[in-house]
Motif scaffolding. Structure first.
Motif, mmCIF file in Angstrom:
data_model
loop_
_atom_site.group_PDB
_atom_site.id
_atom_site.type_symbol
_atom_site.label_atom_id
_atom_site.label_comp_id
_atom_site.label_asym_id
_atom_site.label_seq_id
_atom_site.Cartn_x
_atom_site.Cartn_y
_atom_site.Cartn_z
ATOM 1 N N HIS A 217 12.933 83.714 75.040
ATOM 2 C CA HIS A 217 13.439 82.658 75.928
ATOM 3 C C HIS A 217 12.448 81.499 75.966
ATOM 4 O O HIS A 217 11.240 81.718 76.065
ATOM 5 C CB HIS A 217 13.619 83.239 77.340
ATOM 6 C CG HIS A 217 14.060 82.237 78.361
ATOM 7 N ND1 HIS A 217 13.182 81.648 79.246
ATOM 8 C CD2 HIS A 217 15.274 81.712 78.622
ATOM 9 C CE1 HIS A 217 13.868 80.807 80.025
ATOM 10 N NE2 HIS A 217 15.127 80.831 79.664
ATOM 11 N N ARG B 244 15.054 90.127 65.964
ATOM 12 C CA ARG B 244 15.409 91.307 65.177
ATOM 13 C C ARG B 244 14.301 91.570 64.159
ATOM 14 O O ARG B 244 13.901 90.635 63.441
ATOM 15 C CB ARG B 244 16.718 91.095 64.406
ATOM 16 C CG ARG B 244 17.948 90.891 65.261
ATOM 17 C CD ARG B 244 18.404 92.177 65.961
ATOM 18 N NE ARG B 244 19.646 91.910 66.692
ATOM 19 C CZ ARG B 244 19.707 91.427 67.939
ATOM 20 N NH1 ARG B 244 18.607 91.143 68.605
ATOM 21 N NH2 ARG B 244 20.882 91.235 68.524
ATOM 22 N N THR C 212 17.827 80.875 74.782
ATOM 23 C CA THR C 212 17.476 82.264 74.467
ATOM 24 C C THR C 212 17.929 82.574 73.041
ATOM 25 O O THR C 212 19.075 82.306 72.688
ATOM 26 C CB THR C 212 18.158 83.238 75.457
ATOM 27 O OG1 THR C 212 17.828 82.844 76.789
ATOM 28 C CG2 THR C 212 17.674 84.658 75.236
ATOM 29 N N LEU C 213 17.016 83.118 72.248
ATOM 30 C CA LEU C 213 17.346 83.485 70.870
ATOM 31 C C LEU C 213 17.100 84.975 70.668
ATOM 32 O O LEU C 213 16.167 85.534 71.249
ATOM 33 C CB LEU C 213 16.470 82.710 69.880
ATOM 34 C CG LEU C 213 16.630 81.190 69.862
ATOM 35 C CD1 LEU C 213 15.664 80.574 68.849
ATOM 36 C CD2 LEU C 213 18.057 80.792 69.508
ATOM 37 N N PRO C 214 17.914 85.616 69.823
ATOM 38 C CA PRO C 214 17.702 87.044 69.551
ATOM 39 C C PRO C 214 16.457 87.255 68.692
ATOM 40 O O PRO C 214 16.092 86.390 67.888
ATOM 41 C CB PRO C 214 18.955 87.451 68.756
ATOM 42 C CG PRO C 214 19.899 86.305 68.836
ATOM 43 C CD PRO C 214 19.105 85.083 69.124
ATOM 44 N N THR D 250 8.989 83.312 76.790
ATOM 45 C CA THR D 250 8.966 84.707 77.259
ATOM 46 C C THR D 250 9.666 85.572 76.217
ATOM 47 O O THR D 250 10.793 85.263 75.820
ATOM 48 C CB THR D 250 9.717 84.844 78.606
ATOM 49 O OG1 THR D 250 9.203 83.873 79.530
ATOM 50 C CG2 THR D 250 9.557 86.238 79.194
ATOM 51 N N ILE E 63 11.085 89.392 75.485
ATOM 52 C CA ILE E 63 11.427 90.662 76.135
ATOM 53 C C ILE E 63 12.030 91.574 75.082
ATOM 54 O O ILE E 63 12.875 91.149 74.307
ATOM 55 C CB ILE E 63 12.429 90.420 77.289
ATOM 56 C CG1 ILE E 63 11.673 89.770 78.457
ATOM 57 C CG2 ILE E 63 13.094 91.712 77.717
ATOM 58 C CD1 ILE E 63 12.341 89.892 79.785
ATOM 59 N N GLY E 64 11.566 92.820 75.041
ATOM 60 C CA GLY E 64 12.159 93.721 74.052
ATOM 61 C C GLY E 64 11.436 95.023 73.939
ATOM 62 O O GLY E 64 10.556 95.330 74.746
ATOM 63 N N GLY F 252 14.847 92.264 70.586
ATOM 64 C CA GLY F 252 14.948 91.810 71.968
ATOM 65 C C GLY F 252 15.375 90.369 72.026
ATOM 66 O O GLY F 252 16.225 89.932 71.237
ATOM 67 N N LEU F 253 14.788 89.631 72.961
ATOM 68 C CA LEU F 253 15.159 88.239 73.180
ATOM 69 C C LEU F 253 13.906 87.381 73.343
ATOM 70 O O LEU F 253 12.896 87.841 73.879
ATOM 71 C CB LEU F 253 16.014 88.105 74.450
ATOM 72 C CG LEU F 253 17.379 88.792 74.429
ATOM 73 C CD1 LEU F 253 18.021 88.736 75.815
ATOM 74 C CD2 LEU F 253 18.313 88.140 73.391
#
Lengths: 117, 117, 117
Positions: free
Chosen positions: A16, A83, A79-81, A112, A114-115, A13-14
């Motif tokens: 933030h 994995r 915002t960073l990915p 935050t 999100i994923g 996800g991400l």
């Protein structure tokens, strides 16, 4: 950020990050040679001069308005990915909080994640 | 943005705003003293000069290329946290649309809210 | 980005792109006249000079530190809205990878799509 990602349980996800201030920045830059951050500071202090007579807003001193301008020229949020439950960053990338005022300040961020859980 | 967040019903998550233009910006800066926005405008007009003979792209006038450059040096999109159904902003932060052309333009944004309902 | 969005099956949501490098940028700018990108390059090369004696960090040559500064003044990551299974962009907006080093480099991005399926 790392602990927020692992506590969230999100695998992908991400992530933030939001900085609640207008006189500091979130910085992504080279993480190996600290000269890079010194040169960035030097560049900014030349581009946006403390005590420039052009600034009307100087209530908090000669570094007040320059700090707002440096904040606008850089990032307040990032915002960073995510994995496999971890933040993605390139090998040479580091995330820094960049203080634009001369005196130390306490700074707050909101994270935050999100994923998919 | 506020009405999009409340209509979405999201309690926690993120609110993203995207500006569909390349000659204006989304600005997060100090919300108390309007001199800050005036000083920002002044700084930008000094840094990226209207009618600079270096610009090849000037179809729409002397403020055409400078507007594109100012847009690139600032933000076209912005993500803010949502907590308890409300946008998170620091006490001194405001969100503004920054027009970089001299003549007024109609500007469009896309707002996306993502989160837990 | 377009193929990631269509493969994801997301109808509405967000598409995030992250650049794993500190000497290149993701650029959203005018897509019709390539002079805009040429003028941007020219502006940046004047603002952040190669081989400036002020830079301490020059291990990889005179364009090493300037590339890091140009990266910090622009974007390393970008979020775009997804509507009806497609990326949203304004009519005149294009997304570009902006290389700040003189020699060609291979660059990697991470694309994340989040939304309702």
């Amino acid at each position: 950020m790392r602990s927020c990602v692992s506590r969230s349980g999100a695998a992908n996800g991400l992530c933030h990050v939001f900085l609640r201030h207008t006189s500091a920045s979130l910085l992504v830059t080279e993480n190996a040679d600290s000269d890079v951050r010194r040169d960035l500071e030097h560049f900014m202090s030349r581009l946006v001069k403390d005590g420039d007579p052009a600034w009307s807003h100087s209530m908090e001193g000669p570094d007040d308005m320059p700090a707002h301008i440096r904040s606008v020229l850089t990032c307040s949020e990032l915002t960073l990915p995510v994995r496999d439950g971890r933040l993605v960053l390139g090998t040479w990338q580091g995330v820094y909080l960049w203080e634009h005022r001369h005196r130390p300040h306490r700074r707050f961020v909101d994270v935050t994640v999100i994923g998919a859980h």
